[in-house]
Design an enzyme around this catalytic site. Sequence first.
Site, PDB file in Angstrom:
ATOM      1  N   ASP A   1      -8.824 -16.011  16.563  1.00 63.68           N
ATOM      2  CA  ASP A   1      -8.754 -17.310  15.896  1.00 63.68           C
ATOM      3  C   ASP A   1      -8.293 -17.152  14.450  1.00 63.68           C
ATOM      4  O   ASP A   1      -7.476 -17.941  13.960  1.00 63.68           O
ATOM      5  CB  ASP A   1     -10.143 -17.969  15.892  1.00 63.68           C
ATOM      6  N   VAL A   2      -8.844 -16.162  13.772  1.00 62.60           N
ATOM      7  CA  VAL A   2      -8.485 -15.953  12.373  1.00 62.60           C
ATOM      8  C   VAL A   2      -7.002 -15.603  12.262  1.00 62.60           C
ATOM      9  O   VAL A   2      -6.256 -16.200  11.475  1.00 62.60           O
ATOM     10  CB  VAL A   2      -9.365 -14.857  11.733  1.00 62.60           C
TER      11      VAL A   2
END
Lengths: 381, 381
Positions: B156-157
């Site tokens: 996600d990051v």
Amino acid sequence: MLEGLRIVEMSSFVAAPLGGMTLAQLGADVVRIDPLGGAADTARWPLAPSGTSLLWTGMNKGKRSVTVDPRSAEGREVVARLAAEAGIVLTNAVGGWPSYEELREARPDLILLQVEGKPGGAPAVDYTVNAEIGFPLVTGPVDHAAPVAHVLPAWDVACGLYAAVGLLAAERRRSRTGEGAHLRLPLYDVALATAGNLGLLAEAQLGVERERVGNHLYGGFGRDFALGDGDRVMVVALTRRHFNDLCEATGMAGTVTELARLLHADFSVDGDRYRHREALAALLAPWFAARTLAEVGRALEGRSVLWAPYRRFTDLDLAASALMDEIDQPGVGRIRAPASPLDTGAERRAVPAPRLGEHTDEIVSGLGLDPADLRAKGVVA
Amino acid sequence: MLEGLRIVEMSSFVAAPLGGMTLAQLGADVVRIDPLGGAADTARWPLAPSGTSLLWTGMNKGKRSVTVDPRSAEGREVVARLAAEAGIVLTNAVGGWPSYEELREARPDLILLQVEGKPGGAPAVDYTVNAEIGFPLVTGPVDHAAPVAHVLPAWDVACGLYAAVGLLAAERRRSRTGEGAHLRLPLYDVALATAGNLGLLAEAQLGVERERVGNHLYGGFGRDFALGDGDRVMVVALTRRHFNDLCEATGMAGTVTELARLLHADFSVDGDRYRHREALAALLAPWFAARTLAEVGRALEGRSVLWAPYRRFTDLDLAASALMDEIDQPGVGRIRAPASPLDTGAERRAVPAPRLGEHTDEIVSGLGLDPADLRAKGVVA
């Protein structure tokens, strides 16, 4: 998309090279400048049978490579001229190369981004930063006391991508105002900012010690389940709909409603699904254990439940991915390598990494210098 | 640096919100549009005692917030006009909101970046993508058979940061050519590309099955060591110089030279330091076990060895970090929150996240519409 953007890189290992490659894969012309014989990452594992670094070739796809002796005056002049022409420098080198102040002399609006370890420049790497930020002590099996290192150098990856963002942002400003930039990006701050952005540091400031929850999803319902055929799946119910769908698909809806009544719980709320995760998982585990992967797939098909089987790197069907383009990588051979994960709709092509110094002649000649002369003096190779 | 850049976001959870916040922290005006009552991430854990989501407030710092009913024609018109004015849309929503084709009608050069799960749009989240790419089966203690999930949602990051890169790249092209863009960014492809960039997929294609090596650094020498005072440190020797420094600092130089002779090993080479990692660690472990953290610090001071103590999130000295700015976060109170890790040299300020719908009136009025009228009709809140 980045045609016309030029970047010079004095970089090694992961973060800085990934930053440059991210922009190269979107069309920028990225020149990696290495010392004669290469930087410290030249032989970084994993290696191909030939000894060629799969990490180095993976991190430098689509770049040009020039090798220069940065200790010689003429070598430093080559670097300064390349930096002045490109106007953008990305580096994680500490010393050895001309400084921002030196490079700016020939290019007052220079943009230079320095990847650092700690703020202020003290050295640190992904593995040490990860230890001191806090993730290893909450990762891994619940009954395991020691820290668990990540295998993915996640901070390096995030740092490289922040570097790409920083260079594009600075170049946007320069194109509007003429202003250069000297940016610093400490790996430690990337990790600290991310822990903060995810709410982990706010939680800590509120006095909550994050617990180790193994493979459970924190604050919701999600966990791995072993199947009857030896396979294993990760199952995630992020929302009430996901959770209801999971209960229905597994025939557990009635039982789970009864459990909620017994426990005075409300499983429509994240927190209650999380607090009672072990009880819920215990109810679901036999359903998974009695089924093969194919059976689980059929039962969950068309449901909102998020799930996937665990796979090894060697299991992946790379030929099926439009992202993975076949290239002929010097030192490695024909392999599938990723293009940019940003899909613009155009055909996705991966470009091999150069051989170390492959473009020395072309780049030095482009400066109006004689590569044979400089090579004879040991300034380039 | 990004003053004048405007972005509209229909987003939830981590990747897309982080992409927008990354640009907001560099000066962009980012408006998050949520459905009335908020999106699915409104109450995502961790939570403050008030019930306010620390994840949501962490991911939306410095944005403006407007809530609109996307099912009403007037609500969709508000969204379309905001998108047309901003010219850039970032979303991970699937359905519910006006499509790229609809939004483009009022803004032919629109840039829209769609964060997806799988290529083609099938749903997937960080935890499922991680399982199916391969990392959990090589993470964790050597004697542990089950997969180990990461706690950091690293995909996600990375995806959020790739989204920020993609929007800046597309906007750069548009400013030069007038061309809009419809970009797709599948979370799965972010993970697959990263595994490829790091050399893991090349290694797999060459038939090598990555082994589980616990907390050892792959392809070099690095590991955690328990100290005499109950503390623990991560120690990394990425280069020959680091390794020699480690051996000297611990008084092991002679012993390690003798070991190299016995094993016919060359510890100046990464691979040999890695192959004999257990023997080397066994030699070093008693030195660490006999010392406190302060003693280890003194012995390694001024050496090139990379090392850090393991820490919990609650151990971190946030007041000492120039990155962590004190803010008054609605629903949470006074806490330290991160600014951008990109240090431009200017003072680093964090800006609190808005309350859900905090800027509805201001934003709707800015379109020349009457917020009271729209609120009465249930179109905005």
